[in-house]
Design an enzyme around this catalytic site. Structure first.
Site, PDB file in Angstrom:
ATOM      1  CE1 TYR A 158      55.657  58.088  32.642  1.00  0.00           C
ATOM      2  CE2 TYR A 158      56.900  56.079  32.163  1.00  0.00           C
ATOM      3  CZ  TYR A 158      56.570  57.387  31.860  1.00  0.00           C
ATOM      4  OH  TYR A 158      57.140  57.993  30.763  1.00  0.00           O
ATOM      5  CE  LYS A 162      54.003  58.614  29.181  1.00  0.00           C
ATOM      6  NZ  LYS A 162      53.714  59.759  28.278  1.00  0.00           N
ATOM      7  CB  THR A 193      64.208  65.694  29.799  1.00  0.00           C
ATOM      8  OG1 THR A 193      63.817  64.905  30.938  1.00  0.00           O
ATOM      9  CG2 THR A 193      64.024  64.882  28.527  1.00  0.00           C
ATOM     10  CB  THR A 203      63.590  62.573  42.886  1.00  0.00           C
ATOM     11  OG1 THR A 203      63.132  63.882  42.536  1.00  0.00           O
ATOM     12  CG2 THR A 203      62.437  61.784  43.493  1.00  0.00           C
TER      13      THR A 203
END
Length: 260
Positions: A158, A162, A193, A203
């Site tokens: 990730y 980015k 969020t 998760t």
């Protein structure tokens, strides 16, 4: 000068919830003449269009899976077909799947780079082509992450995606500054969020109390909100921030380089 976008048409990806939706709604409240949003969930998309339209701004939704190679060009075309132009683009859609160096495989690498780097690149390509044809300039904001500076071990892939988008933000800003197309990015810190709530509570198995504990650990006693990011994004999209371009703004409570 206030952060107004009067008369501008904007496209916001990942705008059916969270940061993307907050940006779309703030653009509507700041004078946008049309907003096109994209996302994967059609039900949430229809609801978002209703919310934006209620603010007095015409809106349209394009259902799209950004992992599909033809999605970026299709989304931009849908926007220009509906509103006749595009003045602002916000790349807010992203996947946040976890994978460290030792855990990662080719599938997750491809998945994250396709959605978090490749799709924004080709969205920018299509948007810049449309903006150059219009001849009136434009503004792009990429929603990045503080993890682009390094990232925690479980966010290796990730963070890499980015970081790639961060470099592209500056490269494209440099390439098209004489077209008067501004490109800036926001390195977002830890934000509250809907997607983060699912990630932390379910998760990662931290349960419903995770937000209170996380907020208590922050210097200002809370996580960033979607509205915090939206306020900055609309400023960067508006003429109030001109001629600022190629900037990567750290929107965070912790100072990079400090010994926390």
């Amino acid at each position: 000068m206030g952060a107004r976008v009067d008369g501008k048409v904007a496209l916001v990806t990942g705008a059916t919830q969270g940061i993307g939706l907050a940006i779309a709604e703030t653009l509507a409240a700041s004078g946008a003449s049309g907003i096109c949003i994209s996302g994967r969930n059609e039900e949430r998309g229809r609801q978002a269009v209703e919310e934006i339209s209620a603010l007095g701004c015409p809106a349209d939704f394009v259902a799209a899976e950004l992992a599909e190679a033809n999605a970026p060009a299709r989304i931009i075309k849908a926007c220009t077909d509906r509103f006749g132009r595009i003045d602002c683009l916000v790349n807010a859609a992203a996947l946040t799947d976890r994978a460290s160096l030792l855990d990662a495989d080719l599938d997750i690498w491809t998945k994250l780079f396709d959605v978090n780097a490749r799709a924004p690149f080709f969205l920018m390509q299509a948007a810049v082509r449309a903006m150059r044809k219009q001849g009136t300039g434009g503004s792009i904001v990429n929603i990045l992450s503080m993890n682009a500076h390094c990232g925690t071990p479980e966010l290796a892939v990730y963070s890499g995606a980015k970081a790639a988008l961060a470099v592209l933000t500056r490269n494209i800003a440099n390439a098209h500054r004489f077209d008067r197309i501004r490109v800036n990015g926001i390195n977002v810190g830890w934000a509250d969020t809907p997607a983060e709530r699912v990630m932390q509570a379910a998760t990662l198995g931290l349960g419903e109390g995770w937000l209170e504990a996380a907020s208590a650990s922050q210097p200002f006693g809370r996580l960033l909100s979607a509205q915090d990011v939206a306020n900055l994004a609309v400023f960067l999209l508006s003429d109030a921030s001109g001629p600022m371009t190629g900037a990567l703004v750290d929107q965070e409570q912790w100072v990079v380089g400090s010994r926390n």
